[in-house]
Design a protein around this motif. Structure first.
Motif, short mmCIF file in Angstrom:
data_model
loop_
_atom_site.label_atom_id
_atom_site.label_comp_id
_atom_site.label_asym_id
_atom_site.label_seq_id
_atom_site.Cartn_x
_atom_site.Cartn_y
_atom_site.Cartn_z
N ARG A 1 43.64 14.96 24.80
CA ARG A 1 43.12 14.41 23.56
C ARG A 1 41.80 14.26 23.06
N PRO A 2 41.45 14.66 21.87
CA PRO A 2 40.14 14.38 21.48
C PRO A 2 39.61 13.15 21.66
N ALA B 1 49.15 7.32 17.66
CA ALA B 1 47.52 7.44 17.16
C ALA B 1 47.27 5.85 16.43
N PRO B 2 45.94 5.37 16.88
CA PRO B 2 45.84 4.03 16.24
C PRO B 2 45.69 4.42 14.40
N ILE C 1 42.68 9.40 9.34
CA ILE C 1 41.75 10.60 9.48
C ILE C 1 42.57 11.88 9.73
N LEU C 2 43.52 11.89 10.46
CA LEU C 2 44.73 12.73 10.56
C LEU C 2 45.40 13.23 9.58
N TYR D 1 43.20 3.77 12.39
CA TYR D 1 42.12 4.58 11.92
C TYR D 1 42.22 6.07 12.08
N ALA D 2 42.82 6.47 13.20
CA ALA D 2 42.94 7.74 13.56
C ALA D 2 43.91 8.55 12.70
N LEU E 1 46.59 27.58 22.88
CA LEU E 1 46.36 26.45 22.52
C LEU E 1 47.70 26.02 21.71
N PHE E 2 48.15 26.90 20.64
CA PHE E 2 49.49 26.59 20.10
C PHE E 2 50.71 26.75 20.93
N TRP F 1 37.72 11.07 19.96
CA TRP F 1 37.67 10.11 18.83
C TRP F 1 39.19 9.61 18.48
N LEU F 2 40.26 9.95 19.07
CA LEU F 2 41.41 9.42 18.59
C LEU F 2 41.49 8.40 19.26
N LEU G 1 47.65 19.85 17.32
CA LEU G 1 46.86 20.21 18.51
C LEU G 1 46.32 18.82 18.86
N PHE G 2 45.68 17.89 18.01
CA PHE G 2 44.88 16.91 18.45
C PHE G 2 45.69 15.93 18.89
N LEU G 3 47.14 15.87 18.57
CA LEU G 3 48.06 14.76 19.11
C LEU G 3 48.91 15.57 20.26
N PHE H 1 33.39 6.99 14.75
CA PHE H 1 33.32 7.04 13.57
C PHE H 1 32.35 6.17 12.83
N LEU I 1 40.61 20.03 23.75
CA LEU I 1 41.59 20.84 23.54
C LEU I 1 41.66 21.83 24.47
N THR J 1 48.78 22.23 11.83
CA THR J 1 48.55 22.57 12.98
C THR J 1 47.42 22.11 13.99
#
Lengths: 171, 171, 171
Positions: free
Chosen positions: B28-29, A85-86, A92-93, A88-89, C23-24, B31-32, A23-25, B38, B23, A19
């Motif tokens: 998008r965050p 997402a690149p 992490i994801l 490195y991301a 958010l969801f 850091w993505l 959300l981050f994506l 990082f 969010l 989840t």
């Protein structure tokens, strides 16, 4: 803890990582469109309670847990790369997908988070995710990339448990 | 806690506030798309471990922490206003950006959250964020608004630590 | 806990459930555009502190809490259905809207989460949400569906508290 609490913890532990990743994506959580997700969790809880599995975690459960970590990490990296997402991301994801649920579970159960104090869960997932993003740009088909990375995670965790390896602690 | 746990806590404490802010604003965050985020965290963890800084928090670290709170609050308010948040919501998102990471860090480390029991972290950030949204509609350039608000945060926290000020507690 | 901590816990307990739900569903949290949300929380905190309500939770507060659970669940299910969530997901999002805030409140206050160990909060909300998604497809107007489901939640919780009902615990 009552049966309702157990079901809730099982749901939280299962869906938190994926989840957050979604959300981050900026994607909807997968369980919003996939009811089988909850059916599988409910079935697992019923089996666990039905068999009265309250013994300490044994080899079978530990093996299933390691398999789950590998699947969550690999599918997390893949999903992140598919959503622009690149590398490195995505790494992490992928790790986040695998470890966030267990971390929240421990916090809600008010026990010391396993992830932070023992074992090599995070390390195994990070190494596997790193392998994925390193070999993904090659000509290898996606299935092979996923299998190799998943195998690395299973290997690292299994060996580290067998030999009692841990990351060094602060003195 | 092992070195992996320390790195994870450092990451969580650093990115939680800004991630939540983004969010909530449907962004998008950061850091993505920004790997240096990082690298900076990793570098800070390596320096801390390398120098074996395990002494109680001293004046330098406290000063850096206060500076970090000011930067996080001010950039949080600014980002929220840039993303069409009304003033009162920008104030709240600015405070959230600054305090959420430390709160989650304390929860994961199973210690009493500093934010809720001691110091004036939240108050200092709230006062600074309030100053920002109050003087932002004036003709002052953005840089000056940010500097004034950040200075207010640093002042409030430094004075309250020096004089031992606290919010009143429930009797 | 100081007054700032109390205000922060009140905010977190009030907005977490609805914020996660939004958010969801890829919607902005409602409080981002509705300042009265925070005014209501602030007023409630001021009244509580002003009246020095530090006695154990009594019948009035428990009644208001049950009413709040019913409103949060019903409006959560409704909002999810309005945002194209399938029925089973609307049920889960309704329960989440009602229980997430209290769960996070307990975690931040470092007490045993009420939701997981006592009472029938989750059960009452789940039954009410189930009733909602079952009778929603009928010809009944939305207001009636909401009233019936809300009444079910209030009934289940009130009866279970009065009779000391609990979900069975693991032996």
């Amino acid at each position: 803890m009552d049966y309702g609490g157990i079901l809730l913890i099982a749901i939280v532990a299962s869906i938190t990582g994926g989840t957050l990743r979604n959300l981050f994506l900026e994607e909807r959580p997968i369980w919003l469109a996939q009811p089988w997700y909850f059916l599988a969790i409910l079935l697992a809880v019923l089996i666990t309670i039905g068999l009265r599995i309250t013994k300490p975690v044994g080899k079978v459960v530990l093996g299933l847990d390691t398999l789950g970590l590998a699947v969550a990490t690999v599918s997390g990296v893949q999903f992140a790369l598919d959503n622009a997402a690149p590398s490195y991301a995505a790494l992490i994801l992928g790790v986040l997908s695998a470890v966030a649920g267990g971390l929240l579970r421990d916090v809600l159960c008010q026990v010391e988070p396993v992830l932070l104090h023992r074992e090599t869960i995070g390390t195994a997932c990070a190494v596997g995710a790193l392998v994925y993003v390193l070999i993904e740009p090659t000509a290898l088909p996606n299935e092979i990339v996923a299998l190799i990375s998943g195998a690395v995670i299973i290997l690292v965790r299994t060996i580290s448990i067998a030999r009692g390896w841990n990351l060094p602690k602060v003195k």
